[in-house]
Design a protein around this motif. Structure first.
Motif, PDB file in Angstrom:
ATOM      1  N   ARG A 106       0.853  -1.188   0.000  1.00 15.20           N
ATOM      2  CA  ARG A 106       0.000   0.000   0.000  1.00 15.20           C
ATOM      3  C   ARG A 106       0.893   1.245   0.000  1.00 15.20           C
ATOM      4  NH1 ARG A 106      -5.349   1.010   1.630  1.00 15.20           N
ATOM      5  NH2 ARG A 106      -5.617   3.113   2.442  1.00 15.20           N
ATOM      6  N   CYS A 107       0.668   2.113  -0.970  1.00 18.10           N
ATOM      7  CA  CYS A 107       1.489   3.315  -1.086  1.00 18.10           C
ATOM      8  C   CYS A 107       0.610   4.438  -1.618  1.00 18.10           C
ATOM      9  CB  CYS A 107       2.672   3.075  -2.019  1.00 18.10           C
ATOM     10  SG  CYS A 107       3.767   4.489  -2.139  1.00 18.10           S
ATOM     11  N   GLU A 108       0.294   5.349  -0.730  1.00 16.31           N
ATOM     12  CA  GLU A 108      -0.500   6.504  -1.126  1.00 16.31           C
ATOM     13  C   GLU A 108       0.400   7.724  -1.059  1.00 16.31           C
ATOM     14  OE1 GLU A 108      -4.086   6.731   1.148  1.00 16.31           O
ATOM     15  OE2 GLU A 108      -4.431   4.592   0.967  1.00 16.31           O
ATOM     16  N   GLY A 109       0.472   8.456  -2.147  1.00 13.96           N
ATOM     17  CA  GLY A 109       1.340   9.627  -2.173  1.00 13.96           C
ATOM     18  C   GLY A 109       2.782   9.222  -2.403  1.00 13.96           C
ATOM     19  N   ARG A 110       3.675   9.854  -1.647  1.00 18.66           N
ATOM     20  CA  ARG A 110       5.109   9.615  -1.813  1.00 18.66           C
ATOM     21  C   ARG A 110       5.535   8.313  -1.145  1.00 18.66           C
ATOM     22  NH1 ARG A 110       8.881  14.600  -1.169  1.00 18.66           N
ATOM     23  NH2 ARG A 110      10.100  13.108  -2.346  1.00 18.66           N
ATOM     24  N   LEU A 111       6.648   7.800  -1.621  1.00 21.10           N
ATOM     25  CA  LEU A 111       7.239   6.595  -1.053  1.00 21.10           C
ATOM     26  C   LEU A 111       7.804   6.918   0.328  1.00 21.10           C
ATOM     27  CD1 LEU A 111       7.987   3.644  -1.818  1.00 21.10           C
ATOM     28  CD2 LEU A 111      10.169   4.539  -2.623  1.00 21.10           C
ATOM     29  N   THR A 112       7.409   6.157   1.326  1.00 23.57           N
ATOM     30  CA  THR A 112       7.897   6.363   2.690  1.00 23.57           C
ATOM     31  C   THR A 112       9.028   5.374   2.973  1.00 23.57           C
ATOM     32  OG1 THR A 112       6.362   4.764   3.640  1.00 23.57           O
ATOM     33  CG2 THR A 112       5.588   7.052   3.457  1.00 23.57           C
ATOM     34  N   PRO A 113       9.832   5.642   3.988  1.00 23.08           N
ATOM     35  CA  PRO A 113      10.878   4.673   4.337  1.00 23.08           C
ATOM     36  C   PRO A 113      10.317   3.280   4.647  1.00 23.08           C
ATOM     37  CG  PRO A 113      11.318   6.758   5.424  1.00 23.08           C
ATOM     38  CD  PRO A 113       9.955   6.871   4.784  1.00 23.08           C
ATOM     39  N   GLU A 114       9.171   3.234   5.298  1.00 25.70           N
ATOM     40  CA  GLU A 114       8.573   1.941   5.634  1.00 25.70           C
ATOM     41  C   GLU A 114       8.170   1.185   4.368  1.00 25.70           C
ATOM     42  OE1 GLU A 114       7.461   4.906   6.958  1.00 25.70           O
ATOM     43  OE2 GLU A 114       8.548   4.679   8.842  1.00 25.70           O
ATOM     44  N   THR A 115       7.550   1.883   3.417  1.00 27.38           N
ATOM     45  CA  THR A 115       7.159   1.239   2.160  1.00 27.38           C
ATOM     46  C   THR A 115       8.396   0.833   1.375  1.00 27.38           C
ATOM     47  OG1 THR A 115       5.162   2.611   2.102  1.00 27.38           O
ATOM     48  CG2 THR A 115       5.762   1.484   0.075  1.00 27.38           C
ATOM     49  N   GLY A 116       9.431   1.675   1.408  1.00 27.41           N
ATOM     50  CA  GLY A 116      10.693   1.333   0.742  1.00 27.41           C
ATOM     51  C   GLY A 116      11.296   0.061   1.308  1.00 27.41           C
ATOM     52  N   GLU A 117      11.253  -0.094   2.620  1.00 25.78           N
ATOM     53  CA  GLU A 117      11.757  -1.325   3.246  1.00 25.78           C
ATOM     54  C   GLU A 117      10.939  -2.531   2.799  1.00 25.78           C
ATOM     55  OE1 GLU A 117      14.422  -2.037   5.124  1.00 25.78           O
ATOM     56  OE2 GLU A 117      15.059   0.030   4.768  1.00 25.78           O
ATOM     57  N   GLU A 118       9.625  -2.359   2.687  1.00 28.27           N
ATOM     58  CA  GLU A 118       8.764  -3.453   2.234  1.00 28.27           C
ATOM     59  C   GLU A 118       9.099  -3.829   0.790  1.00 28.27           C
ATOM     60  OE1 GLU A 118       5.710  -6.355   2.287  1.00 28.27           O
ATOM     61  OE2 GLU A 118       6.832  -5.342   3.861  1.00 28.27           O
ATOM     62  N   VAL A 119       9.337  -2.834  -0.061  1.00 29.83           N
ATOM     63  CA  VAL A 119       9.728  -3.102  -1.447  1.00 29.83           C
ATOM     64  C   VAL A 119      11.052  -3.859  -1.476  1.00 29.83           C
ATOM     65  CG1 VAL A 119      10.485  -2.011  -3.601  1.00 29.83           C
ATOM     66  CG2 VAL A 119       8.421  -1.187  -2.452  1.00 29.83           C
ATOM     67  N   ASN A 120      12.018  -3.404  -0.681  1.00 29.93           N
ATOM     68  CA  ASN A 120      13.311  -4.109  -0.622  1.00 29.93           C
ATOM     69  C   ASN A 120      13.129  -5.548  -0.166  1.00 29.93           C
ATOM     70  OD1 ASN A 120      15.018  -2.122  -1.547  1.00 29.93           O
ATOM     71  ND2 ASN A 120      15.411  -1.289   0.471  1.00 29.93           N
ATOM     72  N   ARG A 121      12.264  -5.746   0.827  1.00 22.33           N
ATOM     73  CA  ARG A 121      12.021  -7.109   1.312  1.00 22.33           C
ATOM     74  C   ARG A 121      11.412  -7.976   0.211  1.00 22.33           C
ATOM     75  NH1 ARG A 121       8.341 -10.228   2.832  1.00 22.33           N
ATOM     76  NH2 ARG A 121       6.614  -8.773   2.787  1.00 22.33           N
ATOM     77  N   LEU A 122      10.471  -7.412  -0.543  1.00 22.95           N
ATOM     78  CA  LEU A 122       9.835  -8.159  -1.615  1.00 22.95           C
ATOM     79  C   LEU A 122      10.807  -8.509  -2.734  1.00 22.95           C
ATOM     80  CD1 LEU A 122       6.467  -6.213  -1.866  1.00 22.95           C
ATOM     81  CD2 LEU A 122       6.745  -8.599  -1.180  1.00 22.95           C
ATOM     82  N   LEU A 123      11.751  -7.602  -2.991  1.00 26.42           N
ATOM     83  CA  LEU A 123      12.673  -7.804  -4.104  1.00 26.42           C
ATOM     84  C   LEU A 123      13.935  -8.565  -3.724  1.00 26.42           C
ATOM     85  CD1 LEU A 123      12.404  -4.311  -5.800  1.00 26.42           C
ATOM     86  CD2 LEU A 123      11.336  -6.445  -6.519  1.00 26.42           C
ATOM     87  N   SER A 124      14.168  -8.728  -2.425  1.00 27.05           N
ATOM     88  CA  SER A 124      15.385  -9.417  -1.987  1.00 27.05           C
ATOM     89  C   SER A 124      15.314 -10.890  -2.294  1.00 27.05           C
ATOM     90  CB  SER A 124      15.583  -9.229  -0.479  1.00 27.05           C
ATOM     91  OG  SER A 124      15.862  -7.891  -0.183  1.00 27.05           O
ATOM     92  N   LYS A 125      16.444 -11.378  -2.781  1.00 26.01           N
ATOM     93  CA  LYS A 125      16.552 -12.806  -3.038  1.00 26.01           C
ATOM     94  C   LYS A 125      17.339 -13.411  -1.897  1.00 26.01           C
ATOM     95  CE  LYS A 125      16.414 -12.248  -7.972  1.00 26.01           C
ATOM     96  NZ  LYS A 125      17.101 -12.431  -9.246  1.00 26.01           N
ATOM     97  N   PRO A 126      17.001 -14.628  -1.504  1.00 25.96           N
ATOM     98  CA  PRO A 126      17.757 -15.263  -0.408  1.00 25.96           C
ATOM     99  C   PRO A 126      19.224 -15.390  -0.789  1.00 25.96           C
ATOM    100  CG  PRO A 126      15.917 -16.654  -1.109  1.00 25.96           C
ATOM    101  CD  PRO A 126      15.962 -15.492  -2.030  1.00 25.96           C
ATOM    102  N   ASP A 127      20.092 -15.152   0.183  1.00 27.64           N
ATOM    103  CA  ASP A 127      21.542 -15.260  -0.075  1.00 27.64           C
ATOM    104  C   ASP A 127      21.984 -16.673  -0.156  1.00 27.64           C
ATOM    105  OD1 ASP A 127      21.917 -12.541  -0.196  1.00 27.64           O
ATOM    106  OD2 ASP A 127      22.205 -12.369   1.968  1.00 27.64           O
TER     107      ASP A 127
END
Length: 119
Positions: free
Chosen positions: A98-119
């Motif tokens: 969920r992202c309304e308006g500008r990207l927040t640090p919390e939403t950015g962290e969620e995006v990073n989590r979604l895009l992260s591949k297991p090491d």
């Protein structure tokens, strides 16, 4: 840089217009060329163990690569930051958080989590 950051950058490139994508590609290429020049300069230092003038060539090449790299990094960072500022929220919405308006640090962290591949 870990896998998630590479993945986010890769997916962020599909959002911008062709002109912006070309500008980012050129800036990234310039940064890569500076890194290669620096690596080449380091390789030139190896013969300096046997022939001291090679140290001068190597040091000059490394210094040139570092200066070019700093300039190229700034040139790459500016449009990348602008792209994230302008279109990061679109990427987040495309991925589901969920992202309304500008990207927040919390939403950015969620995006990073979604895009992260297991090491």
């Amino acid at each position: 840089m870990h896998g998630g950051e590479r993945s986010a950058g890769g997916r962020l490139r599909v959002i911008p217009a062709d002109r912006t994508r070309a500008e980012l590609g050129t800036a990234r290429s310039t940064l890569s060329n500076a890194a290669r020049l620096t690596a080449r300069g380091l390789a030139y230092l190896l013969p300096a163990l046997w022939w001291w003038p090679a140290a001068l060539v190597g040091a000059a090449t490394v210094a040139t690569g570092v200066v070019r790299g700093r300039t190229a990094a700034a040139s790459f960072a500016e449009p990348t930051e602008a792209l994230v500022d302008l279109q990061g929220a679109d990427l987040a919405r495309a991925l589901g958080p969920r992202c309304e308006g500008r990207l927040t640090p919390e939403t950015g962290e969620e995006v990073n989590r979604l895009l992260s591949k297991p090491d």
